[in-house]
Design a protein around this motif. Structure first.
Motif, PDB file in Angstrom:
ATOM      1  N   PHE A 164       0.825  -1.204   0.000  1.00  0.00           N
ATOM      2  CA  PHE A 164       0.000   0.000   0.000  1.00  0.00           C
ATOM      3  C   PHE A 164       0.869   1.269   0.000  1.00  0.00           C
ATOM      4  CE2 PHE A 164      -2.914  -3.185   1.705  1.00  0.00           C
ATOM      5  CZ  PHE A 164      -4.044  -2.931   0.950  1.00  0.00           C
ATOM      6  N   ASP A 165       2.001   1.224   0.690  1.00  0.00           N
ATOM      7  CA  ASP A 165       2.896   2.383   0.689  1.00  0.00           C
ATOM      8  C   ASP A 165       3.429   2.658  -0.713  1.00  0.00           C
ATOM      9  OD1 ASP A 165       2.506   2.672   3.392  1.00  0.00           O
ATOM     10  OD2 ASP A 165       4.323   1.570   3.960  1.00  0.00           O
ATOM     11  N   GLN A 166       3.833   1.586  -1.401  1.00  0.00           N
ATOM     12  CA  GLN A 166       4.336   1.758  -2.760  1.00  0.00           C
ATOM     13  C   GLN A 166       3.234   2.230  -3.699  1.00  0.00           C
ATOM     14  OE1 GLN A 166       7.548   1.487  -3.720  1.00  0.00           O
ATOM     15  NE2 GLN A 166       6.860   2.252  -5.720  1.00  0.00           N
ATOM     16  N   ALA A 167       2.018   1.703  -3.529  1.00  0.00           N
ATOM     17  CA  ALA A 167       0.902   2.148  -4.376  1.00  0.00           C
ATOM     18  C   ALA A 167       0.576   3.608  -4.125  1.00  0.00           C
ATOM     19  CB  ALA A 167      -0.326   1.274  -4.104  1.00  0.00           C
ATOM     20  N   ARG A 168       0.671   4.060  -2.876  1.00  0.00           N
ATOM     21  CA  ARG A 168       0.401   5.469  -2.562  1.00  0.00           C
ATOM     22  C   ARG A 168       1.445   6.381  -3.216  1.00  0.00           C
ATOM     23  NH1 ARG A 168       0.662   4.916   2.341  1.00  0.00           N
ATOM     24  NH2 ARG A 168      -1.536   4.382   2.715  1.00  0.00           N
ATOM     25  N   ILE A 169       2.697   5.937  -3.186  1.00  0.00           N
ATOM     26  CA  ILE A 169       3.762   6.734  -3.815  1.00  0.00           C
ATOM     27  C   ILE A 169       3.547   6.809  -5.323  1.00  0.00           C
ATOM     28  CG2 ILE A 169       6.231   6.817  -4.288  1.00  0.00           C
ATOM     29  CD1 ILE A 169       6.689   5.551  -1.552  1.00  0.00           C
ATOM     30  N   ALA A 221       0.702   6.498  -6.926  1.00  0.00           N
ATOM     31  CA  ALA A 221      -0.483   7.303  -7.207  1.00  0.00           C
ATOM     32  C   ALA A 221      -0.176   8.795  -7.102  1.00  0.00           C
ATOM     33  CB  ALA A 221      -1.616   6.919  -6.253  1.00  0.00           C
ATOM     34  N   GLN A 222       0.610   9.182  -6.108  1.00  0.00           N
ATOM     35  CA  GLN A 222       0.980  10.588  -5.964  1.00  0.00           C
ATOM     36  C   GLN A 222       1.833  11.052  -7.129  1.00  0.00           C
ATOM     37  OE1 GLN A 222       2.877  10.751  -2.140  1.00  0.00           O
ATOM     38  NE2 GLN A 222       0.946  10.716  -0.986  1.00  0.00           N
ATOM     39  N   SER A 277      -0.448  11.411 -10.139  1.00  0.00           N
ATOM     40  CA  SER A 277      -1.294  12.590 -10.006  1.00  0.00           C
ATOM     41  C   SER A 277      -0.514  13.860 -10.295  1.00  0.00           C
ATOM     42  CB  SER A 277      -1.884  12.648  -8.595  1.00  0.00           C
ATOM     43  OG  SER A 277      -2.638  13.825  -8.413  1.00  0.00           O
TER      44      SER A 277
END
Length: 235
Positions: free
Chosen positions: A121-126, A128-129, A132
């Motif tokens: 999830f941490d890698q997916a958040r990075i 996604a940011q 974006s």
């Protein structure tokens, strides 16, 4: 001939001398036909308990000490009661030890799932940011491109609520688990997994190579199918 009421004490005294050999004159009779069949059964049971204590001592890596022979004797009833009490305590200690070891191994597995799944999830958040940021500061290729994000077609408008299931699975079950998920959901799922090395299995206590997995799905029907596949695979 020795009277029956004094036979036990007489044979015990002769046995303490250590210079006699006893011969069985009833070899043709079974254990149930002998006069002291019940006493023999009780002695066999006490011998089993003593062997059990000896195995537990060896399992713990301890050495059995040799004690000097004392003049004090033990009555059969007294010795039988003491062995029964010690066996009950030992079985209780073993049960508590097994439950503690199982709980510890389950907590270790839970910690591995939280750490490895959290990294997904941490890698997916990075990612996604980063995506974006690139989309925000990119220049439209055509003049017809919408200026607002709200004008873009929503990719999630027709999809169900996203969810996930995480856990640990033995390495040899991973491929079959993935195939079952794909068939059950008709490919409407996304599986991520990573190896965590050798882990002590809570059920068997043996070292097993395992992987942490996270299954992403959309919708309640997909969730039900994923949980059924997980239950069938026992992971």
């Amino acid at each position: 001939m020795i009277p029956a009421e004094s036979a036990h004490d007489t044979v015990g005294a002769l046995g303490d001398v250590g210079l006699l050999q006893f011969k069985d004159l009833n070899a043709d009779k079974s254990a149930f036909q002998r006069t002291y069949a019940n006493q023999v059964k009780r002695c066999d049971e006490m011998a089993r308990k003593i062997r059990f204590f000896h195995d537990q001592v060896e399992k713990a890596g301890m050495t059995v000490g040799i004690r000097a022979i004392t003049d004090k004797g033990y009555e059969m009833d007294e010795l039988e009661g003491k062995l029964e009490e010690l066996e009950t305590e030992m079985l209780e200690v073993n049960g508590n030890s097994e439950r503690l070891a199982r709980s510890y191994n389950e907590l270790v597995e839970l910690q591995l799932v939280l750490e490895k799944a959290g990294s997904f999830f941490d890698q997916a958040r990075i990612d996604a940011q980063s995506e974006s940021f690139e989309r925000t500061y990119s220049v439209p290729e055509t003049m017809d491109a919408p200026l607002l994000e709200s004008a873009l077609p929503s990719a999630t408008a027709n999809t169900g609520r996203l969810g996930f299931v995480a856990g640990l699975i033995p390495q040899e079950k991973l491929n079959g688990f993935e195939r079952l998920l794909f068939r059950a959901t008709r490919g409407n799922m996304f599986l991520r997994q990573t190896p965590v090395g050798s882990v002590k299995d809570p059920a068997t206590g043996e070292q097993v190579e395992k992987h942490v997995f996270v299954v992403f799905y959309a919708g309640e029907r997909a969730r039900t199918k994923v949980l059924k596949v997980r239950m069938v695979s026992r992971v």
